[in-house]
Design an enzyme around this catalytic site. Structure first.
Site, short mmCIF file in Angstrom:
data_model
loop_
_atom_site.label_atom_id
_atom_site.label_comp_id
_atom_site.label_asym_id
_atom_site.label_seq_id
_atom_site.Cartn_x
_atom_site.Cartn_y
_atom_site.Cartn_z
CG LEU A 151 21.05 73.63 31.63
CD1 LEU A 151 22.36 73.13 31.07
CD2 LEU A 151 21.25 75.01 32.23
N GLY A 152 17.96 70.52 30.23
CA GLY A 152 16.97 69.73 30.96
C GLY A 152 17.67 68.83 31.97
NE ARG A 153 13.46 64.75 35.31
CZ ARG A 153 12.26 64.93 34.76
NH1 ARG A 153 12.16 64.95 33.42
NH2 ARG A 153 11.19 65.08 35.50
CB ILE A 154 20.41 64.56 30.06
CG1 ILE A 154 19.52 63.33 30.28
CG2 ILE A 154 21.79 64.14 29.57
CD1 ILE A 154 19.20 62.56 29.01
CB ALA A 234 20.21 64.55 22.20
NE ARG A 235 15.32 60.13 19.89
CZ ARG A 235 15.39 59.17 20.80
NH1 ARG A 235 16.55 58.67 21.12
NH2 ARG A 235 14.29 58.71 21.38
CD GLU A 264 20.44 55.12 16.84
OE1 GLU A 264 19.71 54.39 17.56
OE2 GLU A 264 20.93 56.18 17.24
CG HIS A 283 20.65 54.70 21.07
ND1 HIS A 283 19.73 55.16 20.18
CD2 HIS A 283 20.35 55.30 22.26
CE1 HIS A 283 18.89 55.99 20.78
NE2 HIS A 283 19.26 56.09 22.05
#
Length: 319
Positions: A151-154, A234-235, A264, A283
């Site tokens: 629950l960070g910025r994104i 995310a990743r 990728e 991406h």
């Protein structure tokens, strides 16, 4: 003349003031189409004052070969998992990054993937283009439960949009913003496994670390509801691709929406490429005209500031 290696393709391909910012400085710019692997970076290293990079492999070997000329590694974007920040710090090379520039566009892309899966948009669109009037029955988002891991910025932006769609929102994060959660109706879940069990949709917004690699694995996939959807903007390495492909193939979960992969670009035999229920984009979650300008301008300004002896707008390490 100051010489810059510019590898990020969205910086290069998107018009905007970031190009003018570099041109005004009169730098010699060498352009490559990243992300570059370690072997290619080692071929290039040693001839540049700054690296303006995306997700290229900035390893200790690359950093060591870049000295004594290299003055700054300027990361375009937020994630620093491809940069050996520890080694950069030991070698006294500043590393900059761009927090706060892409959370809106990544959150929007997350919902684009979710809607594509819930309404089977890709499959039905492809059918129409093939001359078939195929009408499949989808699902509403309203009333479902989304669990946001990170629950960070994104993650916060996803929570705000989730409430607008009428979703119930669960959140998991080690660093809990109680004020935000209360203001936006996010229920805290202390154990991520519990979040997975309770959610119809699980959305990953975590950093990639040694501890979170393959965070979604065979054992955790068993915790998902059978009709659950997993989202990953995310990743790619947060997910064990082979385990997820097996779960999708067995109908263990309903769908996977991802903007990232552990390889990728992926090879033709990547296990997720042929999975029914997987909607994967290349991406592009932060690749909008608005977001690219914000990221590119900040990345360029970070680099310029350090080259000119001024503090960066955002630096990831202390030298």
């Amino acid at each position: 003349m100051t010489k810059i290696l510019l590898t990020t393709t969205s910086f290069q391909d998107t018009p905007g003031p970031h190009h003018d910012l570099l041109a005004q400085k009169g730098y010699e710019i060498v352009r490559e189409r990243g992300p570059l692997n370690e072997a290619r970076m080692l071929e290039l290293a040693g001839d540049f004052d700054a690296l303006l990079c995306g997700d290229d492999a900035i390893t200790r070997a690359v950093l060591e070969k870049s000295l004594p000329r290299l003055k700054v590694v300027a990361k375009y974007g937020i994630g620093l998992d491809k940069v050996d920040v520890t080694s950069a710090t030991a070698l006294k090379i500043p590393v900059t990054f761009c927090p706060g520039v892409n959370h809106t566009t990544v959150a929007e892309h997350t919902f684009g993937l979710l809607l594509a899966i819930y309404r089977q948009i890709v499959e039905q669109c492809n059918a129409v283009h093939a001359g078939k009037w195929q009408r499949l029955t989808g699902h509403e988002l309203m009333g479902k439960t989304i669990g946001i891991a990170g629950l960070g910025r994104i993650g916060k932006e996803v929570a705000v949009r989730a409430r607008a769609f009428g979703l119930n929102v669960l959140g998991y994060d080690v660093y809990w913003d109680a004020d935000f959660a209360q203001a936006h109706g996010v229920e805290r879940v202390d154990e991520v496994d519990d979040l997975i069990r309770r959610s119809d949709i699980v959305s990953l917004h975590m950093n990639l670390t040694p501890e979170t690699k393959n965070f979604i694995n065979t054992e955790r996939l068993k915790l998902f509801k059978k009709n659950a959807v997993l989202l990953n903007c995310a990743r790619g390495e947060l997910v064990d691709s082979a385990a997820l492909a097996a779960a999708l193939g067995a109908g263990q979960i309903a769908g996977y929406g991802a903007d990232v992969l552990d390889e990728e670009p992926p090879g033709p035999d990547h296990p997720l490429l042929k999975c029914r229920g997987a909607v994967i984009t290349p991406h592009i979650g932060s690749r909008t005209y608005e977001s690219v300008v914000r990221q590119a301008t900040m990345a360029a300004q970070n680099m310029i500031n350090l080259l000119e002896g001024q503090p960066a707008l955002a630096q990831a390490n202390k030298i």
